[in-house]
Design an enzyme around this catalytic site. Structure first.
Site, PDB file in Angstrom:
ATOM      1  N   GLU A   1       3.688   3.918 -12.218  1.00 17.23           N
ATOM      2  CA  GLU A   1       3.435   3.119 -10.833  1.00 17.23           C
ATOM      3  C   GLU A   1       1.545   2.944 -10.699  1.00 17.23           C
ATOM      4  O   GLU A   1       0.724   3.089 -10.787  1.00 17.23           O
ATOM      5  CB  GLU A   1       2.995   4.038  -9.728  1.00 17.23           C
TER       6      GLU A   1
ATOM      7  N   TYR B   1       0.881  -1.130  -0.208  1.00 17.02           N
ATOM      8  CA  TYR B   1      -0.122   0.037   0.142  1.00 17.02           C
ATOM      9  C   TYR B   1       0.267   1.289   0.136  1.00 17.02           C
ATOM     10  O   TYR B   1       1.479   0.519   0.773  1.00 17.02           O
ATOM     11  CB  TYR B   1      -0.740  -0.116   0.759  1.00 17.02           C
TER      12      TYR B   1
END
Ligand code: A2P
Length: 402
Positions: free
Chosen positions: A400, A194
């Site tokens: 990303e 995360y």
């Protein structure tokens, strides 16, 4: 006896099974089963294309071996085998060979986009301080819903406190979460990654804590809901509970420290986490010399994480371009559509050497964003392929997606 060789391996303890290496490998040397991602020694030519896109560094592992480990052996691993000591001496030769490969690679990547690099002015990140074998233990300091109560998306802002443990992170880095328990085959759950949503001095400044933006994931198989293991675990955490954490991870998707750098942030949904961190860093330091431009896509305002706080940020700090795809009274709009509506500001920033571009969120948006940038460039007589290769090479273009 055959000469020792340097075998490329993936660390199953750190790997988060994101598939990036398999997608990146130009010759299909990376494969996986339901447990591990592995490299086929018979195919891998050590081109190293997979190294830099890997978000955790799990991909960058090597052993000097007489006989390469088979795929079957690698599939069984829970951790990497130790380096056999008597073979270690061959390392010198192998390193020399790798240096040669690296320099050939640098040549090969020239003009082709190059490898992901950190911005020149970024701070040096700490990485891999904690592993599955030796995780940090954080305490939940808060868990708040940040999407509207009536919306279908349950996205949460979760604050983790590291107490006396040192857990330094920079904006743009990620951490791994180890969900407790085992899967149906009795094996520990994989680590999930995360992005950190708070700046380097913490969600609450100087309290050794950080925050995450987590969406409760549910997949439907034959109409039956299957809650995501890690996201359900995180979204259901109560204040005071403890969480096992690995990382930090990531050494290129980092923000420039140069206060004059412009930052263009393009995201969907929880892909906004690193941008919240970067924006908050600038806000706290009252840095307004460099521009912040945010393109942020969500289904509705109610499903856009941090909608309320974001609306309160002044235009002098950040230009917000929020786009919605499921409003009852408006046509669908994606981030790339809005970029095409703002060609002047995007082109002006693209031509400034102090501009850094970051894209984070759904994989599907990557091609749309790239086409939008290409089109904006074309309109201004610029070539996006050349420009993006140069920006990547100089740590000014970062993607990303998942
Ligand atoms: P959509 O309404 O078409 O799904 P999510 O809520 O699933 O995390 O998605 C965040 C936002 O990203 C939604 O508005 C979603 O639109 C949008 N989106 C989906 N696919 C793409 C894409 N290929 N490019 C840009 N945005 C996308």
């Amino acid at each position: 006896m055959s000469a020792p060789l340097r075998q490329h391996l993936i660390d199953p303890e750190i790997c988060i099974r994101c598939n990036t290496c398999e997608e990146t490998c130009p010759i299909n040397a990376v494969t996986h089963n339901e447990d591990n991602y592995v490299v086929d020694a018979a195919i891998c030519n050590a081109c190293l294309d997979c190294i830099s896109p890997c978000p955790t560094g799990a991909i960058d592992n090597w052993r000097i071996v007489k006989q390469p480990y088979s795929l079957e052996a690698q599939f069984e691993w829970d951790e990497l085998p130790e380096q056999e000591e008597d073979l270690d001496e061959a390392e010198g030769d192998a390193e020399a060979r790798e240096e040669e490969v690296q320099s050939l690679l640098a040549e090969a990547h020239e003009g082709a986009g190059g490898q992901a690099r950190a911005p020149a002015s970024a701070s040096k990140p700490s990485i891999n301080l904690y592993s599955r074998a030796e995780p940090a233990v954080a305490t939940v300091a808060g868990n708040f819903r940040i999407t509207h109560q009536d919306s279908k998306s349950d996205i949460r802002h979760i604050v983790l406190d590291f107490g006396p443990q040192s857990f330094p992170v920079l904006e743009g880095q990620s951490i791994g979460i180890i969900p407790p328990g085992t899967d149906e085959r009795g094996r520990p759950y994989h680590v999930r990654l995360y992005s950190v949503a708070s700046p380097r001095d913490g969600e609450r400044p100087n309290h050794n804590n950080l925050s995450l933006t987590v969406k409760r994931e549910v997949t439907y198989i034959g109409g039956i809901p299957h809650p995501g293991v890690a996201s359900s675990y995180l979204c259901d955490l109560q204040k005071g509970e403890q969480v096992q954490v690995t990382g930090p991870f990531g050494n290129s998707f980092l923000m420039p420290n140069d206060p004059e750098a412009n930052i263009v942030m393009i995201c969907t949904g929880t892909g906004s986490a690193p941008f919240r961190a970067m924006t908050e860093r600038r806000r706290r330091r009252r840095e307004t010399a460099g521009r912040l431009l945010l393109f942020f896509g969500a289904r509705t305002p109610g499903e856009l994480p941090y909608f309320g706080p974001l609306m309160k940020l002044p235009d002098s700090l950040i230009q917000k371009e929020l786009c919605f795809s499921r409003l009852a009274d408006k046509p669908k709009e994606y981030v790339q559509d809005r970029m095409l509506q703002r060609p002047e500001v995007v082109a002006e920033l693209l031509q400034d050497e102090k501009t850094h571009i970051y894209v984070c969120g759904l994989k599907g948006m990557e091609s749309g964003v790239s086409e939008a940038l290409e089109s904006i460039c074309r309109g201004k007589g610029l070539d996006w392929q050349t420009l993006s290769a140069d920006m990547r090479e100089n740590g000014r273009f970062h993607v990303e997606t998942y």
